[in-house]
Scaffold this motif. Structure first.
Motif, PDB file in Angstrom:
ATOM      1  N   VAL A  52       0.936  -1.186   0.008  1.00 53.89           N
ATOM      2  CA  VAL A  52      -0.177   0.007   0.071  1.00 53.89           C
ATOM      3  C   VAL A  52       0.869   1.261   0.126  1.00 53.89           C
ATOM      4  N   PHE A  53       0.561   2.138  -0.966  1.00 51.77           N
ATOM      5  CA  PHE A  53       1.241   3.532  -0.868  1.00 51.77           C
ATOM      6  C   PHE A  53       0.279   4.479  -0.446  1.00 51.77           C
ATOM      7  N   THR A  54       0.404   5.195   0.451  1.00 51.57           N
ATOM      8  CA  THR A  54      -0.543   6.268   0.965  1.00 51.57           C
ATOM      9  C   THR A  54       0.129   7.566   0.948  1.00 51.57           C
ATOM     10  N   ASP A  55      -0.607   8.595   0.494  1.00 51.42           N
ATOM     11  CA  ASP A  55      -0.230   9.957   0.960  1.00 51.42           C
ATOM     12  C   ASP A  55      -0.731  10.291   2.307  1.00 51.42           C
ATOM     13  N   ILE A  56       0.181  11.371   2.960  1.00 53.80           N
ATOM     14  CA  ILE A  56      -0.162  11.820   4.349  1.00 53.80           C
ATOM     15  C   ILE A  56      -1.446  12.666   4.184  1.00 53.80           C
ATOM     16  N   SER A  62      -6.091  10.969   7.608  1.00 48.67           N
ATOM     17  CA  SER A  62      -4.753  11.018   7.323  1.00 48.67           C
ATOM     18  C   SER A  62      -3.957   9.847   6.766  1.00 48.67           C
ATOM     19  N   GLY A  63      -3.005  10.028   5.992  1.00 48.19           N
ATOM     20  CA  GLY A  63      -2.220   8.710   5.428  1.00 48.19           C
ATOM     21  C   GLY A  63      -1.564   8.137   6.612  1.00 48.19           C
ATOM     22  N   LEU A  64      -1.033   8.967   7.371  1.00 53.00           N
ATOM     23  CA  LEU A  64      -0.611   8.370   8.849  1.00 53.00           C
ATOM     24  C   LEU A  64      -1.397   7.324   9.641  1.00 53.00           C
ATOM     25  N   GLU A  65      -2.711   7.843   9.698  1.00 51.14           N
ATOM     26  CA  GLU A  65      -3.656   7.037  10.627  1.00 51.14           C
ATOM     27  C   GLU A  65      -3.905   5.704   9.495  1.00 51.14           C
ATOM     28  N   VAL A  66      -4.249   6.049   8.314  1.00 50.33           N
ATOM     29  CA  VAL A  66      -4.336   4.660   7.271  1.00 50.33           C
ATOM     30  C   VAL A  66      -3.137   3.727   7.493  1.00 50.33           C
TER      31      VAL A  66
END
Length: 189
Positions: A52-56, A62-66
């Motif tokens: 998984v690639f996620t933006d912040i 937020s991507g950090l939460e994800v």
């Protein structure tokens, strides 16, 4: 049957998803996109992904939460943070969550491909760890080394005998089946 490694790209900017698709689909990856964290978590419940690639910075979660939620439910799944808002605090929080990498925008095609490759290698290494620790059926049933050796010797000695029985019995079984089928066909007429 080999399936393509599945990459989930979570970003509210569709251009980012298209960039990942353009770079990775030609390299043997299946790229699926999600426009926010909630959509990504739904997709992760319904399907399996390899990385998984996620933006912040995204609306809502937020991507950090994800990343934290993914690592809490699927710790073996590599997560890579991609951001244009890379602060030391964000990078520290991502590291504490257990993300595989922290990439800062702008990204190059090589950065995308290399990080996907490294994440898949990481996932492969994580998948082999539990297998190495797994118990074999012999140890599960309490067989020690001597009992296991005796079992293997018995199987080694019995295998030619079993093979000989098959070679001798097989023609008779085959002929018997042919006779049975022939008899059935004859009585149908």
């Amino acid at each position: 049957m080999n399936t393509l490694p599945r990459v989930l790209v979570v970003d509210d900017d569709p251009v980012i998803g298209q960039s990942f698709d353009r770079v990775l689909s030609g390299k043997g990856y299946a790229v699926i996109t999600a426009s926010n964290g909630e959509e990504a978590l739904r997709k992760l419940k319904d399907e399996n992904y390899d990385v998984v690639f996620t933006d912040i910075k995204m609306p809502g979660m937020s991507g950090l939460e994800v990343a934290e939620r993914i690592k809490a439910s699927q710790p073996w799944l590599p997560v890579v943070i991609v951001t244009g808002y890379g602060t030391d605090a964000n990078e520290k929080r991502a590291g504490e969550a257990g993300v595989s990498a922290f990439l800062r925008k702008p990204l190059t095609p090589d950065m995308i491909e290399d990080s996907a490759h490294k994440a898949l290698l990481e996932k492969g290494a994580a998948a082999t760890e539990p297998a190495a620790k797994a118990t074999t059926p012999e140890t599960e049933h309490g067989l020690n080394g001597i009992a296991l050796f005796a079992k293997n010797v018995a199987l080694f000695i019995a295998s030619p005998i079993i093979g000989f029985v098959y070679v001798v019995a097989l023609p008779f079984v085959g002929l018997g089946m042919l006779a049975w089928i022939g008899t059935k066909a004859l009585f149908k007429l």
